[in-house]
Design an enzyme around this catalytic site. Sequence first.
Site, PDB file in Angstrom:
ATOM      1  CG  HIS A   1      68.690 -11.162  -0.872  1.00  0.00           C
ATOM      2  ND1 HIS A   1      69.689 -11.782  -1.759  1.00  0.00           N
ATOM      3  CD2 HIS A   1      68.761  -9.733  -1.517  1.00  0.00           C
ATOM      4  CE1 HIS A   1      70.233 -10.933  -2.518  1.00  0.00           C
ATOM      5  NE2 HIS A   1      69.834  -9.635  -2.442  1.00  0.00           N
TER       6      HIS A   1
ATOM      7  CE  LYS B   1      75.069  -6.476 -12.745  1.00  0.00           C
ATOM      8  NZ  LYS B   1      74.425  -6.123 -11.422  1.00  0.00           N
TER       9      LYS B   1
ATOM     10  NE  ARG C   1      72.900  -4.411   1.195  1.00  0.00           N
ATOM     11  CZ  ARG C   1      73.231  -4.813   0.004  1.00  0.00           C
ATOM     12  NH1 ARG C   1      73.933  -5.931  -0.452  1.00  0.00           N
ATOM     13  NH2 ARG C   1      72.770  -4.251  -1.267  1.00  0.00           N
TER      14      ARG C   1
ATOM     15  CB  SER D   1      74.417 -11.150  -4.684  1.00  0.00           C
ATOM     16  OG  SER D   1      73.069 -11.540  -3.906  1.00  0.00           O
TER      17      SER D   1
END
Length: 159
Positions: A17, A41, A90, A128
Site C-alpha cells: 500500500h 466485516k 498485483r 493485508s
Amino acid sequence: MKTAIYPGSFDPVTLGHLDIIKRASGLFDKLIIGILVNPNKIPLFSLEERISMLREVTREIPNIEITSFEGLLVDYCRMNQIDGIIRGVRGAMDFDYELPMAQINQSLFPKTQTVFLAASPEYSYISSSGVKELASFGGDYTGMVPEEVAVRMKEKDTK
Ligand code: ADP
C-alpha cells in the site's frame, strides 16, 4: 488542483500500500487515503487505529489526507470533486476484480477516472489478509509491513 482518492480497508497498511501511496502522491496535487468502513466485516484494527497507523507511515509525504467513508465510492467522489481513483494491481486476479468495478464507476460518474498502478514486483505478493493470517500462525511478517505497523501487530496479540 487535481485530487485522487486511494480507497481500501488498510487493515493494516502494508509496504505494498505504502509503495502505491508514494507513487500516486507524485501524480496528483492531493491524495486522499480513504478507509472504507464496511459494517459487515470485523476488522483487526479499529478505524482509529488504522487512521493513526496511516498517519505515522505517511508523515513525510506532504500532500496526503486521511479520511474514512461509508457507502458508494462514486458518491464520495461526486461530493468531493475527486478527479482520480487509485487502485493497485498485483496480478490477474486483482485485474479481473478491478476492471468491472472501474467500468461500473465510470458509468455511474464519468468525471472521476480510475488509475491503475502496477504493483512493484517486490511487493506484489503482499496483502493485508496474508499478513494477518501469517500473524495468526506466529509467522514472520516484518518485511511486509512498515515498522510502526509491525509494532502494533505485536501489541495486538494476533494469535
Ligand atoms: P487488500 O486487497 O490487501 O485487502 P485493500 O482492500 O486495503 O487491501 O486494498 C486497497 C487497494 O490496494 C487495492 O487496489 C489493492 O489492489 C491494492 N493493494 C493491496 N496490496 C497491494 C500491494 N501489495 N501492492 C500494490 N497494491 C496493493
